[in-house]
Design an enzyme around this catalytic site. Structure first.
Site, short mmCIF file in Angstrom:
data_model
loop_
_atom_site.label_atom_id
_atom_site.label_comp_id
_atom_site.label_asym_id
_atom_site.label_seq_id
_atom_site.Cartn_x
_atom_site.Cartn_y
_atom_site.Cartn_z
N CYS A 26 -4.54 2.07 -4.74
CA CYS A 26 -3.73 3.11 -4.11
C CYS A 26 -2.43 3.37 -4.86
O CYS A 26 -1.95 4.51 -4.93
CB CYS A 26 -3.43 2.73 -2.66
SG CYS A 26 -2.54 1.16 -2.49
N HIS A 29 0.88 -1.17 0.00
CA HIS A 29 0.00 0.00 0.00
C HIS A 29 0.91 1.22 0.00
O HIS A 29 1.91 1.26 0.74
CB HIS A 29 -0.88 0.02 1.24
CG HIS A 29 -1.55 1.36 1.48
ND1 HIS A 29 -2.58 1.82 0.70
CD2 HIS A 29 -1.30 2.32 2.41
CE1 HIS A 29 -2.96 3.01 1.14
NE2 HIS A 29 -2.19 3.34 2.17
#
Length: 210
Positions: free
Chosen positions: A107, A38
């Site tokens: 993301c 992430h």
């Protein structure tokens, strides 16, 4: 800030598996993965990222994920903060909650696009190539129907799609408990996602702390 009109931009990188990908990926996928990534962009003393609720922000390291596993210095930008927020507003349509997709629009796609806008730098390819790495394996293909239903939104963030108040503080809590939860949920995905006894609704209904 690096000067009167220059601002530093950084890429924050988090391993959502908390090290378990490195230990289990070869056994499960037949290839070694160093992490399940992430990422977010940190600029103007704020952390910006995309997840299941759209574009969000918080103070650097302010989500329940804590501080990142690694940081990449992307360089400096001369884009003023107000112009940057206008740019984020222009992205709110393409990075809305309903447009989120774990493999194809996540993301890391957001971080890459924002990094290039601010500094012209791309984020490392080992991050953006991760979905294709996973899906190129038989087990990755078996997991896809289940993972397609999952969205990732780090707790403690403040949604920016409406560009309202940004008063996000890092939640207080047991960070070690969160790390254990992350490890256990990742193992659950790998070991049980292809079982006929586990549905995508079951997986997606679990508390998401990623």
């Amino acid at each position: 800030m690096a000067g009167d009109s220059s601002y530093n931009a950084k890429l924050y990188i988090y391993d959502l598996s908390n090290g378990m990908a490195r230990q289990l990926s070869f056994m499960m996928l037949g290839k070694q993965l160093e992490g399940i990534w992430h990422t977010s962009i940190v600029a103007y003393v704020e952390e910006f990222f995309f997840g299941g609720v759209g574009i969000s922000s918080c103070p650097p390291g302010g989500t329940l994920l804590g501080m990142p596993d690694s940081i990449v210095d992307l360089g400096n930008t001369e884009v003023p903060r107000d112009l940057f927020l206008e740019y984020l507003s222009s992205l709110s349509g393409s990075y809305s909650p309903e447009k989120y997709h774990l493999f194809e629009h996540n993301c890391n796609n957001f971080s890459s696009e924002v990094a290039q806008f601010l500094t012209g730098a791309k984020i490392p390819s080992y991050i953006t190539d991760l979905p294709s790495e996973v899906l190129s394996t038989p087990f990755g293909q078996a997991l896809r129907p289940f993972l397609d239903s999952i969205t990732i939104t780090p707790p403690g963030s403040n949604n920016l799609n409406g560009f309202g108040q940004r008063s996000c503080n890092k939640p207080r809590g047991d960070e070690e408990r969160v790390k254990r939860h992350k490890r256990h949920k990742w193992i659950f995905w790998l070991l049980h996602a292809s079982s006929s006894h586990v549905s995508s609704e079951h997986i997606s209904s679990l508390p998401v702390v990623l």
